[in-house]
Motif scaffolding. Sequence first.
Motif, PDB file in Angstrom:
ATOM      1  N   PRO A 258       9.466 -39.528   5.375  1.00 31.53           N
ATOM      2  CA  PRO A 258       9.795 -40.779   6.077  1.00 31.53           C
ATOM      3  C   PRO A 258      11.206 -40.734   6.652  1.00 31.53           C
ATOM      4  CG  PRO A 258       9.836 -41.114   3.706  1.00 31.53           C
ATOM      5  CD  PRO A 258       9.311 -39.738   3.924  1.00 31.53           C
ATOM      6  N   ASN A 259      11.351 -40.132   7.830  1.00 29.40           N
ATOM      7  CA  ASN A 259      12.645 -39.888   8.446  1.00 29.40           C
ATOM      8  C   ASN A 259      12.618 -40.137   9.942  1.00 29.40           C
ATOM      9  OD1 ASN A 259      14.749 -38.861   6.607  1.00 29.40           O
ATOM     10  ND2 ASN A 259      13.307 -37.213   6.169  1.00 29.40           N
ATOM     11  N   GLU A 260      13.784 -40.352  10.506  1.00 30.31           N
ATOM     12  CA  GLU A 260      14.023 -40.234  11.937  1.00 30.31           C
ATOM     13  C   GLU A 260      14.569 -38.827  12.172  1.00 30.31           C
ATOM     14  OE1 GLU A 260      13.056 -42.486  14.033  1.00 30.31           O
ATOM     15  OE2 GLU A 260      12.574 -44.014  12.517  1.00 30.31           O
ATOM     16  N   LEU A 261      14.904 -38.507  13.422  1.00 33.80           N
ATOM     17  CA  LEU A 261      15.316 -37.149  13.768  1.00 33.80           C
ATOM     18  C   LEU A 261      16.544 -36.701  12.983  1.00 33.80           C
ATOM     19  CD1 LEU A 261      13.992 -35.150  15.728  1.00 33.80           C
ATOM     20  CD2 LEU A 261      15.784 -35.713  17.388  1.00 33.80           C
ATOM     21  N   ASP A 262      17.527 -37.587  12.786  1.00 33.21           N
ATOM     22  CA  ASP A 262      18.735 -37.187  12.055  1.00 33.21           C
ATOM     23  C   ASP A 262      18.419 -36.870  10.596  1.00 33.21           C
ATOM     24  OD1 ASP A 262      18.168 -39.842  11.439  1.00 33.21           O
ATOM     25  OD2 ASP A 262      20.263 -40.469  11.389  1.00 33.21           O
ATOM     26  N   GLY A 263      17.454 -37.595  10.022  1.00 36.18           N
ATOM     27  CA  GLY A 263      17.042 -37.311   8.650  1.00 36.18           C
ATOM     28  C   GLY A 263      16.353 -35.962   8.535  1.00 36.18           C
ATOM     29  N   TYR A 264      15.517 -35.656   9.515  1.00 35.42           N
ATOM     30  CA  TYR A 264      14.878 -34.335   9.528  1.00 35.42           C
ATOM     31  C   TYR A 264      15.923 -33.239   9.652  1.00 35.42           C
ATOM     32  CZ  TYR A 264      10.187 -36.356  10.051  1.00 35.42           C
ATOM     33  OH  TYR A 264       9.010 -37.015   9.850  1.00 35.42           O
ATOM     34  N   ALA A 265      16.937 -33.465  10.484  1.00 38.81           N
ATOM     35  CA  ALA A 265      18.001 -32.469  10.656  1.00 38.81           C
ATOM     36  C   ALA A 265      18.690 -32.188   9.327  1.00 38.81           C
ATOM     37  CB  ALA A 265      19.013 -32.958  11.689  1.00 38.81           C
ATOM     38  N   ARG A 266      18.962 -33.236   8.546  1.00 33.32           N
ATOM     39  CA  ARG A 266      19.613 -33.048   7.241  1.00 33.32           C
ATOM     40  C   ARG A 266      18.717 -32.271   6.290  1.00 33.32           C
ATOM     41  NH1 ARG A 266      21.356 -38.371   8.373  1.00 33.32           N
ATOM     42  NH2 ARG A 266      19.634 -39.281   7.178  1.00 33.32           N
ATOM     43  N   GLU A 267      17.412 -32.600   6.288  1.00 33.93           N
ATOM     44  CA  GLU A 267      16.490 -31.886   5.397  1.00 33.93           C
ATOM     45  C   GLU A 267      16.355 -30.418   5.795  1.00 33.93           C
ATOM     46  OE1 GLU A 267      13.611 -35.412   3.664  1.00 33.93           O
ATOM     47  OE2 GLU A 267      12.847 -34.169   5.294  1.00 33.93           O
ATOM     48  N   ILE A 268      16.277 -30.155   7.086  1.00 40.24           N
ATOM     49  CA  ILE A 268      16.166 -28.768   7.548  1.00 40.24           C
ATOM     50  C   ILE A 268      17.418 -27.977   7.170  1.00 40.24           C
ATOM     51  CG2 ILE A 268      16.110 -27.326   9.631  1.00 40.24           C
ATOM     52  CD1 ILE A 268      14.166 -29.450  10.817  1.00 40.24           C
ATOM     53  N   LYS A 269      18.583 -28.575   7.355  1.00 35.98           N
ATOM     54  CA  LYS A 269      19.835 -27.906   6.970  1.00 35.98           C
ATOM     55  C   LYS A 269      19.839 -27.589   5.474  1.00 35.98           C
ATOM     56  CE  LYS A 269      24.862 -28.391   7.162  1.00 35.98           C
ATOM     57  NZ  LYS A 269      26.011 -29.269   7.574  1.00 35.98           N
TER      58      LYS A 269
END
Length: 277
Positions: A258-269
């Motif tokens: 349950p994320n927006e794009l910035d949340g996905y970026a943090r998870e990917i990092k």
Amino acid sequence: MLNIGCHLSVSKGFENMGKQALEIDANTFQFFTRNPRGGKAKKLNQKDIDKFLELARENNFAILLAHAPYTLNACAKDEDKREFALNTFIDDLKRLESTPNNLYNFHPGTHVQQGVDVGIKYITDMLNQAITKEQTTTVLLETMAGKGTEIGRSFEELRQIIDGVELDEKLGVCLDTCHVFDAGYDIVNDLDGVLEEFDKVIGLDRLKAIHLNDSLNSCGSHKDRHAKIGEGQIGLDAITRIINHEKLKNLPFLLETPNELDGYAREIKLLRSLYNG
């Protein structure tokens, strides 16, 4: 390299999805073939697709995962709904040839008190009508949490579907970590055992992609409520073991948290920092 991405919106085109993926350090992504609640698919823009394919080649994108709409229920009790599922499936597979050699994932369906065997017969009938020898797309059955009368709550049910499909070489499985955990497969304490069971029943050669999600609920809850990575009952340690497991580490991992794009970026990092490949 960790092949990881998230769900992106196709509404603004393929090139835009490719650029968004690069912005968040993803090298793959998932997209709905049309509105997830159903409806007519948007007309393809081949110029946009060609630009994306060039971008993908230049940046070594991994395989992509297209997702069927949630309203597609191949084993519905209503014949009109089954016909909608078949027509949507056929149309999606034709359209996906514009981005060849990728994956098409769908939820097997809900049998609505007709019984598992009847539901599976309807699903295999649809797949036998829709899948062709010529297609380059691999169709994936998604592992389900088992809420209500969902089919796909066990590896045995997925195996039964595969056994009923004539062109079964065109079939694979997408393992959703939240779903299998909620279905009762303990990937936290016995990941090796779960993978051994998958291999015995289905065959690990059919495992083509992973939906990487934490779960708000406990193992065996049959609830299907996704959580952000490390914020659920699966936890970051178990997810780290999953992305680094020798039998899984080279697969594409798609986030549906349950994320927006910035949340996905943090998870990917975070996940890239934990990957040992």
